[in-house]
Enzyme design. Structure first.
Site, PDB file in Angstrom:
ATOM      1  CD  GLU A  63      34.356  -6.174  17.244  1.00 36.83           C
ATOM      2  OE1 GLU A  63      34.768  -6.735  16.208  1.00 36.83           O
ATOM      3  OE2 GLU A  63      33.937  -6.794  18.246  1.00 36.83           O
ATOM      4  CG  HIS A 132      29.489  -9.847   7.479  1.00 31.21           C
ATOM      5  ND1 HIS A 132      28.892 -10.648   8.399  1.00 31.21           N
ATOM      6  CD2 HIS A 132      30.826 -10.067   7.592  1.00 31.21           C
ATOM      7  CE1 HIS A 132      29.833 -11.354   9.044  1.00 31.21           C
ATOM      8  NE2 HIS A 132      31.007 -11.014   8.571  1.00 31.21           N
TER       9      HIS A 132
END
Length: 326
Positions: A63, A132
């Protein structure tokens, strides 16, 4: 309770991205598996085939490099729209977002405007595993130079995206995962927002204001309709948490005299605390009772089998409203 059929969030975002790619040759998409796979939630499905791999780019599984590349692209005149696979995966990119993207404009005395958009699937309710299902929008809402949006409908996601790509500074759009494929919703008042960053009063009422945003807006509206015979609830959908449209919130609280803030992120040091403080400072004399917050406790998101015990649901919202109005 009236419900309406509407496009899912994923379908709306896909259509908006396609139109933006077609209209602006500077715009491109960047993220893990967004090209060949169409993203982990298939939000970008079909866009690589239509616009090519140079404009719908599969990134490395890192990321920090996604946002780092996007900052350089933006400074070169491109308009990158990034996708981070899950909310908690933004942490490796905090440095690039906060110390680079958010500050370059000031560091260069306004001569550089790194306009980029970061799309972030967020929230629970879909039985996600491990980290998540988090809701970390409050983390980035406190950083100057970063705007944070949290749509609850495809219509709002469309408007937010179209505005975000023109802003010339970083925008994070938190997309509720459980709304990606949801096609039914409680009917809302049709009055549009006053501006692209304004909140919307999605249900008019006289007895109490509920301020909320994101996926849980749907549960709030369901609770408000279920209580309609006893309590006339006004619902304000913030849509953006940085900046927060406090003018709309204050107007509503002055009409109803009561305020409940409901959100999916943890209660402590959250968006609700900021709104409660602002209302206490600017509309204390209008309050008929204390401001209350309804949100999960400050703890890690649990495994999928226990997420219902963590998340705020319709019954909890109804109970809180009744406590405040009886």
């Amino acid at each position: 309770m009236d419900t309406v059929r509407c496009p899912g969030l994923a379908e709306s975002i896909n259509g908006t991205l396609a139109e933006l790619l077609e209209q602006d040759p500077r715009l491109l998409l960047l993220g893990e598996d967004i090209g060949r796979l169409g993203g982990v939630f298939r939000v970008t499905r079909g866009l690589r085939e239509r616009f090519g791999e140079d404009r719908v780019r599969d990134s490395l599984l890192a990321e920090s490099t996604i946002i780092g590349q996007a900052v350089g692209m933006a400074m070169s005149g491109l308009v990158p729209v990034c996708e981070i696979q899950f909310d908690a995966f933004t942490f490796p990119a905090v440095n690039q977002l906060v110390t680079q993207a958010a500050r370059i404009g000031g560091r260069w005395n306004g001569q550089a405007s790194p306009g980029l958009v970061v799309r972030i699937p967020t929230g629970g309710g879909f039985r996600g595993v491990e980290h998540h299902s988090e809701s970390n929008e409050a983390l980035f809402a406190r950083f100057p130079g970063v705007s944070v949006a949290c749509p609850s409908t495809g219509e709002d996601a469309d408007q937010i995206l179209r505005y975000a790509v023109t802003l010339g500074s970083p925008v994070l759009m938190y997309e509720p995962i459980r709304l990606y494929w949801r096609r039914d919703a409680v009917a809302r008042d049709p009055e549009p927002a006053r501006s692209p960053t304004a909140a919307r009063v999605v249900r008019r009422g006289a007895d109490l204001t509920v301020v909320t945003y994101g996926a849980i807006t749907h549960e709030v509206l369901e609770a408000a309709h279920a209580l309609a015979c006893d309590v006339d609830v006004e619902v304000v959908d913030l849509r953006w948490v940085a900046p927060i449209d406090m003018a709309t919130v204050l107007d509503s609280v002055r009409r109803t005299g009561r305020l409940l803030v409901v959100h999916e992120g943890s209660r402590d040091v959250g968006i609700g605390a900021e709104i409660a403080a602002s209302v206490a400072e600017h509309a204390f004399d209008a309050l008929r009772g204390p401001v209350r917050r309804l949100a999960p406790a400050r703890r890690a998101y649990p495994p999928a089998d226990f997420e219902k015990d963590y998340m705020v649901g319709v019954q909890e919202i109804k109970d809180e409203v009744l406590v405040m109005t009886k």
